[in-house]
Design a protein around this motif. Structure first.
Motif, short mmCIF file in Angstrom:
data_model
loop_
_atom_site.label_atom_id
_atom_site.label_comp_id
_atom_site.label_asym_id
_atom_site.label_seq_id
_atom_site.Cartn_x
_atom_site.Cartn_y
_atom_site.Cartn_z
N ARG A 1 42.89 38.89 27.01
CA ARG A 1 42.07 38.20 26.01
C ARG A 1 42.90 37.77 24.81
NH1 ARG A 1 36.44 38.59 26.99
NH2 ARG A 1 35.99 39.94 28.77
N ASP A 2 44.04 38.44 24.57
CA ASP A 2 44.91 38.07 23.46
C ASP A 2 45.82 36.88 23.77
OD1 ASP A 2 43.91 40.04 21.82
OD2 ASP A 2 45.52 41.48 22.23
N GLN A 3 45.95 36.51 25.05
CA GLN A 3 46.90 35.46 25.43
C GLN A 3 46.24 34.08 25.33
OE1 GLN A 3 49.91 36.95 25.72
NE2 GLN A 3 48.66 38.82 25.52
N VAL A 4 45.81 33.73 24.14
CA VAL A 4 45.06 32.48 23.95
C VAL A 4 45.95 31.25 24.12
CG1 VAL A 4 43.33 33.55 22.48
CG2 VAL A 4 45.42 32.65 21.44
N HIS A 5 47.27 31.44 24.12
CA HIS A 5 48.19 30.31 24.29
C HIS A 5 48.39 29.93 25.75
CE1 HIS A 5 50.43 33.96 24.95
NE2 HIS A 5 51.44 33.27 25.46
N MET A 6 47.82 30.70 26.67
CA MET A 6 47.96 30.45 28.10
C MET A 6 46.61 30.07 28.70
SD MET A 6 50.35 33.72 29.20
CE MET A 6 50.99 33.01 30.72
N GLN A 7 46.67 29.33 29.80
CA GLN A 7 45.45 29.10 30.58
C GLN A 7 45.22 30.32 31.46
OE1 GLN A 7 45.59 25.80 33.31
NE2 GLN A 7 43.38 25.77 33.62
N ARG A 8 44.04 30.91 31.39
CA ARG A 8 43.77 32.17 32.09
C ARG A 8 42.76 31.96 33.21
NH1 ARG A 8 42.52 34.65 26.34
NH2 ARG A 8 41.75 32.52 26.26
N ILE A 9 43.12 32.44 34.40
CA ILE A 9 42.26 32.31 35.57
C ILE A 9 41.93 33.72 36.05
CG2 ILE A 9 42.02 31.46 37.93
CD1 ILE A 9 44.67 29.92 35.72
N ARG A 10 40.68 34.10 35.92
CA ARG A 10 40.22 35.41 36.40
C ARG A 10 39.50 35.20 37.72
NH1 ARG A 10 39.57 35.08 30.86
NH2 ARG A 10 40.11 36.91 29.59
N VAL A 11 39.91 35.96 38.73
CA VAL A 11 39.33 35.81 40.06
C VAL A 11 38.86 37.16 40.57
CG1 VAL A 11 39.71 34.94 42.40
CG2 VAL A 11 40.94 33.93 40.50
N GLY A 12 37.70 37.19 41.17
CA GLY A 12 37.19 38.44 41.74
C GLY A 12 35.77 38.24 42.22
N ASP A 13 35.13 39.33 42.56
CA ASP A 13 33.74 39.31 43.01
C ASP A 13 33.00 40.37 42.21
OD1 ASP A 13 31.31 39.34 44.26
OD2 ASP A 13 32.10 39.53 46.30
N GLU A 14 32.17 39.92 41.27
CA GLU A 14 31.45 40.87 40.43
C GLU A 14 30.55 41.81 41.23
OE1 GLU A 14 30.56 39.09 36.18
OE2 GLU A 14 29.98 37.65 37.73
N ASN A 15 30.25 41.42 42.46
CA ASN A 15 29.41 42.24 43.32
C ASN A 15 30.22 43.32 44.05
OD1 ASN A 15 26.98 40.40 43.01
ND2 ASN A 15 28.51 38.99 43.83
N GLN A 16 31.53 43.32 43.83
CA GLN A 16 32.39 44.34 44.44
C GLN A 16 33.06 45.21 43.37
OE1 GLN A 16 34.85 43.32 47.91
NE2 GLN A 16 34.11 41.21 47.76
N ALA A 17 32.42 45.36 42.22
CA ALA A 17 32.98 46.17 41.12
C ALA A 17 32.68 47.64 41.40
CB ALA A 17 32.39 45.74 39.80
N ILE A 18 33.51 48.26 42.27
CA ILE A 18 33.21 49.60 42.76
C ILE A 18 34.10 50.68 42.16
CG2 ILE A 18 32.29 48.71 44.94
CD1 ILE A 18 34.94 49.50 46.27
N TYR A 19 34.93 50.32 41.18
CA TYR A 19 35.85 51.31 40.62
C TYR A 19 35.53 51.64 39.16
CZ TYR A 19 38.75 51.08 44.75
OH TYR A 19 39.20 51.18 46.05
N GLY A 20 34.29 51.45 38.77
CA GLY A 20 33.90 51.80 37.42
C GLY A 20 34.10 53.27 37.11
N PHE A 21 33.99 54.13 38.15
CA PHE A 21 34.16 55.57 37.93
C PHE A 21 35.58 55.92 37.51
CE2 PHE A 21 35.41 54.89 42.29
CZ PHE A 21 36.44 55.78 42.51
#
Length: 754
Positions: free
Chosen positions: A473-493
Motif C-alpha cells: 500500500r506504500d508503493q504508490v509510485h508503482m502500478q500494483r496488481i493484486r491477484v487471488g480468490d477472495e473465496n479461498q481465503a483459508i489462512y486467516g488463522f
C-alpha cells in the motif's frame, strides 16, 4: 553485483613431453574461516601457503582478523573452528590483514577447496575496504578432484585419507590451506594435472544485464503487437474476453484487483501481462511476489528477465542488508540453542496461578518459554510498535476472559519483550533469528522499492501477510496488481488478511473460466460461491469430462478437514493394502503422539498447546466439551482407537505422493494441488445435526471457503462426501446427464467483482 576477484581456471593433463604451467610456477593455497556461510558473514581468519608442484612449502601467511566489534559472532560457527570472540577482538583489522594478503599472493595463482566460497567472501571483504582490488586466477581443488579422482566423496578430509597425504582438515585456516595445497600437488604429480584449459572469451555477467534506468518511467502509448506475439505471450492461445479486459486495464496504468476463481489460470494471465509488457516496453521492470519459495522458483523460469520473482522473505533479506539491522542477518545461519540456555537468557520460569477456576495450577518452564516465543511471532505478523496482550496466543485449557488468562498474559509479556530484545541484539545468539523476525524489522522501516512507473504483482493476495499488505500500500509510485480468490481465503488463522479488499482507486476485474475441471465440478463450486455471497460463478471447461461419483468409486486423493481425519484415512488405506501418501502437518501429528504418551504417563507434555493438561483424561474431557476443537478431538479419538504406536507406524509407512496409490491430504495442504479423482472425506461435514456447538457466522464462512477449495481440487471425478446433500448431488448429476437446466442451479454470471 561486484565482480569476483578470482577468475576460476580448469585443470587438464599436460601434453606429452611438455611441462605444464603448474609444474613450472608455484601456487598459493588459501583458506578462510568466517562468522557464517551467508552473504552477510565476515572473514575472521585467513591463511595462504605458497607451495610448488611437489608439495614443498615455500612461504606461509596466516592471521586472525577483527572485522569490527559490531559484527556478530556465530556461536555455532565457533564450535566448528574454535575461534572465540576474544581471539577476534584482539586481532589486527581487516584493512591491515587484506593489504598484507594481497602483497603475499602477488601475481601467483591461488587454489582453494570449494573456491567459490573463498572467492565470494574475499571479494566482499575487498569491496568493503579502500584498497586496490586484487585480480587473481584460481583453481578449485574440489572441482578438479571430481574430474581426476574416484572417491566415495570429494570432501577434503576424505581425499587426504585416500591419497595418504600428511595434511589435516582441522577447520582452521592454516591447516586447511596447507591440506588443500598438498591435494593440488598430489593431483599434479600423480594425475598429471599440470596444465590449465585456456581462457575463452568471457562476457562478464554485468555486461549481459541491461543497464539500470535511474530516471522515472513515463507511461507512453504502447506499440501495437502482432497477433502471434500476443498469442505466444499467453501460452499459445488467444486471450479470452476476460483476459483481454485485464490486459486493457493494465494498459491504463491503474492498480488492478483480479479475482481469479479456482483453476482459471491466474498465473498464466500474469505471465502473459509480463511478457507482453516486456515485448513492447523492455525498459519497464516488474516484481512478482509469490506465496512460497517453490512458486517463486517456478515463476522465475517463465517470467521475462525484466521481472524479479521472489517471496516476501527473500525480498526483505536483500533489502535489509543495507539498513541498521544488517548485522542481524548473520544470525540466520545460527542453529538452535539448548532449551535451558534460551530460558535462562530471557529469564523464563514456571507460572504458579493464584486465581481459582478449572484451569491448571502450574504451567511449566518449557511451555512458558514456547508461549513467550509464540507471542513474539504473533507480534511480528503485525505493524504494531510494541508487544501487547493481543499478541499472547490463546492457551488450551485457559478460558479467554478468565482471571487465569489475565495472570498468564501478565507473566508472558515481560518474558516475550526480553526475547524480542535478545533477537534484535546481533551479539546474542540464544534465540534463533528467523525470517519472520527479519520481515517485521524490514516492514518497520516503511521501505520504498522499485522505480517510478514499474509494476508489482502480488499473488494469492486473499491470504496476504499483513506486513506485505502494508508495504504494498506504500508503493504508490508503482502500478500494483493484486491477484487471488477472495473465496479461498483459508489462512486467516495464521494472521493472513485479505489484501484485495478496500483498495482505493483500483479497477476490479475477474477470471471465471476454469481450465482445470468440467461443468459438474463447477456446479459444486458454485453451490458454495452462492453461499459465500459472491456475484461471480465459475464456468466449467466443456472439454473436460467431469461427473460426481459415490463412495464406492476409486479415487486418487482423499481430502480431509483435519490432520486427524487425514491420518484416519491413511490407516484405513494401509489396512486395505494400498501404498499411501500423507500431505498434512506430520510434525504436529508427531508432537501430539509425544504429548499423548506423556499425558498417559501422568506427565505434563512439552507441546505448549497442550501444556495446561496434566492427564490424558483431562484432555479427553476437554475435547468433549470445548467448542471449535474438532481437530484436537479427532486426534484424541485416533489415539484412543489405534494407540500411539500404531499411529506412529502409519506415519512411518507413508510414501511420496508420486509413488502412492492414494494421497490423503488436509484441505489446507492441498491448496494449489489438483487430482483427476477426488473424494471429500465423509468425516467432513459443515453443520452436522448432532453438533454440540453451532458455528458463528464468521466460522461458518471460513468453513464454506475451505469446502470450496476442497471441491475444486478435482479435475474429472468428484465424490463431494457430506459437503453436498443428496438432493443437490442428484440435481447436478441430472443436469449433466440431460441438457435442460435444473431449478436452483442458475447459469454462471459474468461481470465485475463488486
Amino acid at each position: 553485483m561486484t565482480d569476483l576477484i578470482i577468475t576460476q581456471r580448469k585443470v587438464r593433463k599436460t601434453e606429452t613431453g611438455q611441462p605444464g604451467i603448474l609444474t613450472r610456477t608455484p601456487f598459493v593455497a588459501i583458506d578462510v574461516e568466517t562468522t557464517g556461510v551467508s552473504d552477510d558473514g565476515r572473514v575472521i581468519e585467513v591463511a595462504a601457503v605458497k607451495m610448488n608442484h611437489r608439495g614443498e612449502v615455500i612461504d606461509r601467511f596466516e592471521s586472525l582478523i577483527n572485522p569490527g566489534y559490531d559484527v556478530p559472532l556465530n556461536p555455532h560457527a565457533q564450535r566448528i573452528h574454535g575461534i572465540t570472540p576474544n581471539m577476534v577482538w584482539s586481532a589486527p583489522s581487516s584493512e591491515e590483514v587484506f593489504a598484507d594478503l594481497a602483497e603475499f599472493v602477488g601475481r601467483s595463482g591461488v587454489v582453494a577447496h570449494s573456491l567459490s566460497f573463498e572467492n565470494r567472501f574475499l571479494t566482499a571483504e575487498y569491496a568493503r575496504l579502500e584498497l586496490p582490488r586484487p585480480q587473481w586466477q584460481g583453481i578449485c581443488t574440489l572441482a578438479a578432484a571430481r574430474t581426476m579422482l574416484i572417491a566415495p566423496n570429494h570432501k577434503l578430509a576424505t581425499l587426504l585419507d585416500l591419497l595418504e597425504l600428511p595434511g589435516m582438515n582441522s577447520h582452521r585456516a592454516a591447516d586447511d590451506a596447507h591440506a588443500c595445497g598438498l591435494l593440488m600437488a598430489a593431483m599434479i604429480e600423480r594425475c598429471d594435472a599440470g596444465d590449465l584449459v585456456p581462457l575463452g572469451e568471457v562476457t562478464p555477467k554485468a555486461a549481459r544485464q541491461s543497464a539500470p534506468i535511474t530516471g522515472p518511467i513515463v507511461m507512453a502509448e504502447h506499440p501495437v503487437l502482432d497477433t502471434q506475439t500476443v498469442r505466444s505471450a499467453m501460452g499459445g492461445f488467444d486471450p479470452t474476453e476476460e483476459q483481454a479486459r485485464i490486459l486493457d486495464g493494465f494498459d491504463t496504468g491503474a492498480d488492478l484487483v483480479i479475482c481469479a476463481l479456482a483453476g482459471t489460470g491466474k498465473t498464466s494471465t500474469l505471465k502473459g501481462i509480463a511478457r507482453i509488457e516486456a515485448a513492447r516496453n523492455p525498459g519497464r521492470h516488474g516484481l512478482y511476489l509469490a506465496f512460497n519459495r517453490s512458486v517463486a522458483t517456478e515463476a522465475k523460469a517463465h517470467f521475462p528477465e525484466q521481472v524479479q520473482t521472489s517471496t516476501a522473505h527473500a525480498f526483505a533479506l536483500r533489502h535489509l542488508r543495507n539498513t541498521a539491522h544488517g548485522p542481524l542477518l548473520a544470525k540466520l545461519d545460527g542453529g538452535r540453542s539448548k532449551f535451558r540456555e534460551m530460558a535462562e537468557a530471557i529469564n523464563s520460569h514456571k507460572i504458579f496461578f493464584s486465581a481459582g477456576g478449572d484451569g491448571p495450577r502450574v504451567l511449566a518452564q518449557y511451555p512458558v518459554t514456547r508461549l513467550a516465543l509464540a507471542t513474539v511471532d504473533e507480534f511480528c505478523k503485525t505493524m504494531d510498535e510494541q508487544i501487547g496482550p493481543q499478541h499472547v496466543p490463546e492457551q488450551r485449557g485457559i478460558d479467554v476472559g478468565s482471571a487465569q488468562r489475565d495472570e498468564l498474559v501478565g507473566h508472558i509479556l515481560p518474558i516475550a519483550r526480553r526475547a524480542w530484545a535478545a533477537i534484535r541484539d546481533p551479539h546474542n545468539w540464544t534465540i534463533k533469528f528467523t525470517p519472520t523476525h527479519m520481515l517485521k524489522l524490514w516492514a518497520d522501516t516503511h521501505p520504498i522499492v522499485g522505480r517510478q512507473g514499474d509494476y508489482l504483482m502480488l499473488d494469492e493476495a486473499q491470504d496476504a501477510n499483513p506486513l506485505i499488505d502494508s508495504i504494498i500500500r506504500d508503493q504508490v509510485h508503482m502500478q500494483r496488481i493484486r491477484v487471488g480468490d477472495e473465496n479461498q481465503a483459508i489462512y486467516g488463522f495464521t494472521g493472513a488478511i485479505n489484501s484485495m479488499s478496500n483498495v482505493a482507486g483500483a479497477t476490479y476485474l475477474s477470471l471465471t473460466k476454469s481450465w482445470r475441471f468440467g461443468p459438474a465440478v463447477a456446479d459444486t463450486a458454485n453451490f458454495y460461491l452462492r453461499k459465500l455471497g459472491t456475484t461471480l460463478q465459475v464456468i466449467g471447461n466443456e472439454n473436460v469430462e467431469s461427473r460426481l461419483i459415490s463412495i464406492s468409486d476409486p479415487v486418487d486423493a482423499v481430502l480431509c478437514r483435519t490432520n486427524g481425519a487425514a491420518l484416519t484415512e491413511v490407516i484405513a488405506a494401509q489396512q486395505a493394502g494400498k501404498t499411501t501418501a500423507l500431505i498434512g502437518d506430520a510434525a504436529a501429528a508427531t508432537r501430539f503422539c509425544e504429548s499423548a504418551e506423556l499425558l498417559k504417563a501422568g506427565q505434563s507434555p512439552k507441546d505448549a498447546d497442550l501444556a495446561a493438561f496434566t492427564t490424558w483424561a483431562d484432555l479427553q474431557d476437554y475435547v468433549e466439551n470445548a467448542p471449535g476443537e474438532g481437530e484436537l478431538k479427532t486426534l484424541v479419538e485416533l489415539v484412543d482407537t489405534y494407540g500411539v504406536d500404531e499411529v506412529r507406524a502409519a506415519m512411518a509407512s507413508t510414501v511420496r505422493p508420486d509413488r502412492a496409490e492414494l494421497v490423503s491430504a488436509t484441505c489446507h495442504k492441498a491448496k494449489g494441488l489438483e487430482f483427476d479423482r477426488v473424494r471429500i472425506s465423509h468425516e467432513w461435514e459443515l453443520e452436522p445435526d448432532d453438533a454440540p456447538f453451532p458455528l458463528d457466522l464468521d466460522d461458518l464462512r471460513d468453513e464454506q471457503m475451505l469446502a470450496y477449495v476442497g471441491l475444486t481440487r478435482a479435475k474429472r471425478h468428484l465424490d463431494p462426501g457430506l459437503l453436498l446433500d443428496q438432493r443437490v448431488v442428484d440435481l447436478i448429476s441430472a443436469r449433466h446427464a440431460h441438457p435442460e437446466a435444473i431449478p436452483g442451479l442458475t447459469p454462471p454470471l459474468e461481470g465485475m467483482l463488486l
